[in-house]
Design a protein around this motif. Structure first.
Motif, PDB file in Angstrom:
ATOM      1  N   VAL A 141      18.542 -25.164 -11.972  1.00  0.00           N
ATOM      2  CA  VAL A 141      18.411 -24.508 -10.671  1.00  0.00           C
ATOM      3  C   VAL A 141      17.144 -23.656 -10.626  1.00  0.00           C
ATOM      4  N   GLU A 142      16.875 -22.947 -11.715  1.00  0.00           N
ATOM      5  CA  GLU A 142      15.725 -22.055 -11.708  1.00  0.00           C
ATOM      6  C   GLU A 142      14.420 -22.816 -11.951  1.00  0.00           C
ATOM      7  N   LEU A 143      13.336 -22.227 -11.464  1.00  0.00           N
ATOM      8  CA  LEU A 143      11.997 -22.777 -11.697  1.00  0.00           C
ATOM      9  C   LEU A 143      11.304 -21.935 -12.758  1.00  0.00           C
ATOM     10  N   CYS A 144      10.591 -22.600 -13.647  1.00  0.00           N
ATOM     11  CA  CYS A 144       9.841 -21.899 -14.689  1.00  0.00           C
ATOM     12  C   CYS A 144       8.359 -22.241 -14.542  1.00  0.00           C
ATOM     13  N   ILE A 145       7.541 -21.205 -14.386  1.00  0.00           N
ATOM     14  CA  ILE A 145       6.118 -21.376 -14.119  1.00  0.00           C
ATOM     15  C   ILE A 145       5.317 -20.770 -15.261  1.00  0.00           C
ATOM     16  N   MET A 146       4.312 -21.488 -15.733  1.00  0.00           N
ATOM     17  CA  MET A 146       3.425 -20.952 -16.762  1.00  0.00           C
ATOM     18  C   MET A 146       2.146 -20.445 -16.103  1.00  0.00           C
ATOM     19  N   VAL A 147       1.772 -19.197 -16.418  1.00  0.00           N
ATOM     20  CA  VAL A 147       0.557 -18.599 -15.878  1.00  0.00           C
ATOM     21  C   VAL A 147      -0.513 -18.633 -16.961  1.00  0.00           C
ATOM     22  N   VAL A 148      -1.633 -19.301 -16.670  1.00  0.00           N
ATOM     23  CA  VAL A 148      -2.701 -19.449 -17.648  1.00  0.00           C
ATOM     24  C   VAL A 148      -4.025 -18.980 -17.052  1.00  0.00           C
ATOM     25  N   LEU A 167      10.916  -8.794  -5.730  1.00  0.00           N
ATOM     26  CA  LEU A 167      12.043  -8.135  -6.378  1.00  0.00           C
ATOM     27  C   LEU A 167      12.047  -6.623  -6.171  1.00  0.00           C
ATOM     28  N   ARG A 168      10.948  -6.102  -5.610  1.00  0.00           N
ATOM     29  CA  ARG A 168      10.794  -4.652  -5.420  1.00  0.00           C
ATOM     30  C   ARG A 168      10.923  -3.908  -6.753  1.00  0.00           C
ATOM     31  N   ARG A 194      15.119 -15.944  -4.643  1.00  0.00           N
ATOM     32  CA  ARG A 194      15.309 -17.142  -3.815  1.00  0.00           C
ATOM     33  C   ARG A 194      13.951 -17.701  -3.418  1.00  0.00           C
ATOM     34  N   PRO A 195      13.551 -18.765  -4.115  1.00  0.00           N
ATOM     35  CA  PRO A 195      14.250 -19.473  -5.198  1.00  0.00           C
ATOM     36  C   PRO A 195      14.213 -18.669  -6.493  1.00  0.00           C
ATOM     37  N   LEU A 196      15.164 -18.955  -7.378  1.00  0.00           N
ATOM     38  CA  LEU A 196      15.203 -18.286  -8.665  1.00  0.00           C
ATOM     39  C   LEU A 196      14.023 -18.788  -9.490  1.00  0.00           C
TER      40      LEU A 196
END
Length: 358
Positions: A141-148, A167-168, A194-196
């Motif tokens: 369900v969750e998305l995982c993003i890599m920051v490079v 998220l404040r 949202r989205p997670l």
């Protein structure tokens, strides 16, 4: 006799260096262990990632690390050009077109300090992931993003800005004004409900070999390479060259800041569309623009009270004399530029425009 604006522009250009001499200059190889280890960790973590967000400095849009596209290109890719407040984006469309020719179709300009355009990142990532195959991550369900990105372009600042926006919540990663703050691939950091969505912060990674000395100078001006690897005074000289040249591109009469010599200045004063002083001239209180870095740094050192005592051997013995502290003046010149106090620049303008018009 009144000279036409085009003739005035040519006269102004003639007083500046047409090219920056690179003879004897070099950018030291800087690929420390944590970079090599970080790149390997990024590659091994790709199976856990849905999308790669590459952060880069908007002032050097084309000085990216080619390793990212080569090793991480299998995943959907979003390029975030950060620090847009410090960049001259008058040719934004040309930048986007140039990047598009290199296969980079998804580009967002941001200012993570003021959260400008940061809200565009999550929807862009969501759309990219939604239109791609997630392979074995389809049930997650969750998305995982890599920051490079290369060092000191604002990767951690982007993560913190996303948390503020969605998220404040406050800082989750440490940020700093010099390269090498993040030294390891961190655990997942939540940035949205949202989205997670979770992000992986990674260490800044340069190419093991920078393609050219001038590319290295541009990267160093933006703080992605440690100053001492280039030399602060050499870097200050390249900065002075850049500031002078960029204010004389195209029609220098309506938009330029000042002109390089008293002769040309006299001509321009008589022109109905006179120009303003350069920002660095105003900031340091110089008499006028100058293309000699020693003269500029001497003035900066004296103005800031940056002097040093040096012993000089004479025929009658040692004599202590007070001299300008050129390294201290160079560091101040560079810091002032990096804070945006000397004007917005596009360091890759030569890539966009090629040689000056005759």
């Amino acid at each position: 006799m009144r000279l036409a604006p085009r003739a005035l522009c040519r006269a102004a250009r003639a007083a500046w260096r047409e090219n920056f001499s690179l003879d004897g200059r070099d950018v030291a190889r800087w690929f420390p262990g944590h970079m090599a280890k970080g790149l390997k960790k990024m590659q091994s973590s790709l199976k856990l990632v849905d999308c790669v967000v590459e952060v880069h400095d908007a002032r050097i849009s084309f000085g990216r690390n080619p390793l990212f596209q080569e090793t991480l290109g299998i995943k959907p890719h979003l390029l975030v050009l950060n620090k847009m407040d410090l960049a001259d984006l008058s040719q934004r469309q040309k930048i986007i077109q140039h990047l598009g020719k290199k296969g980079l179709k998804n580009v967002i300009f941001t200012n993570c300090i003021k959260d400008e355009n940061v809200k565009q990142v999550i929807p862009a990532v969501t759309e990219l992931v939604g239109s791609s195959c997630r392979y074995h991550r389809g049930e997650n369900v969750e998305l995982c993003i890599m920051v490079v990105g290369v060092p000191n372009v604002g990767k951690s600042s982007l993560i913190n800005a996303l948390r503020r926006q969605h998220l404040r919540k406050g800082k989750a990663t440490r940020v700093g004004g010099e390269p090498g703050i993040t030294r390891a691939v961190m655990s997942r950091i939540q940035v949205c409900e949202r989205p997670l969505m979770f992000l992986l912060d990674t260490p800044g990674v340069l190419a093991p070999r920078i393609e050219s000395v001038e590319t290295g100078l541009k990267l160093a001006l933006c703080g992605t390479v440690l100053d001492h690897l280039v030399g602060a005074e050499s870097l200050a000289d390249y900065l002075l060259y850049t500031l002078n040249r960029q204010r004389l591109f195209g029609s220098c009469i309506p938009a330029a800041d000042t002109v390089p010599s008293s002769a040309v200045l006299g001509l321009l004063r008589g022109h109905p569309r006179a120009v303003r002083p350069f920002r660095y001239v105003q900031h340091y209180g110089l008499d006028g623009a100058c293309d000699d870095v020693v003269s500029v740094l001497k003035h900066v050192a004296v103005r800031l009270g940056k002097t040093q005592k040096v012993k000089v051997l004479t025929g009658t013995g040692d004599v202590t004399v007070v001299q300008p502290d050129y390294p201290a003046a160079a560091h101040d010149f560079l810091r002032t530029f990096r804070r945006g106090l000397l004007g917005a620049v596009m360091l890759d303008r030569d890539v966009l425009q090629g040689p000056l018009d005759p």
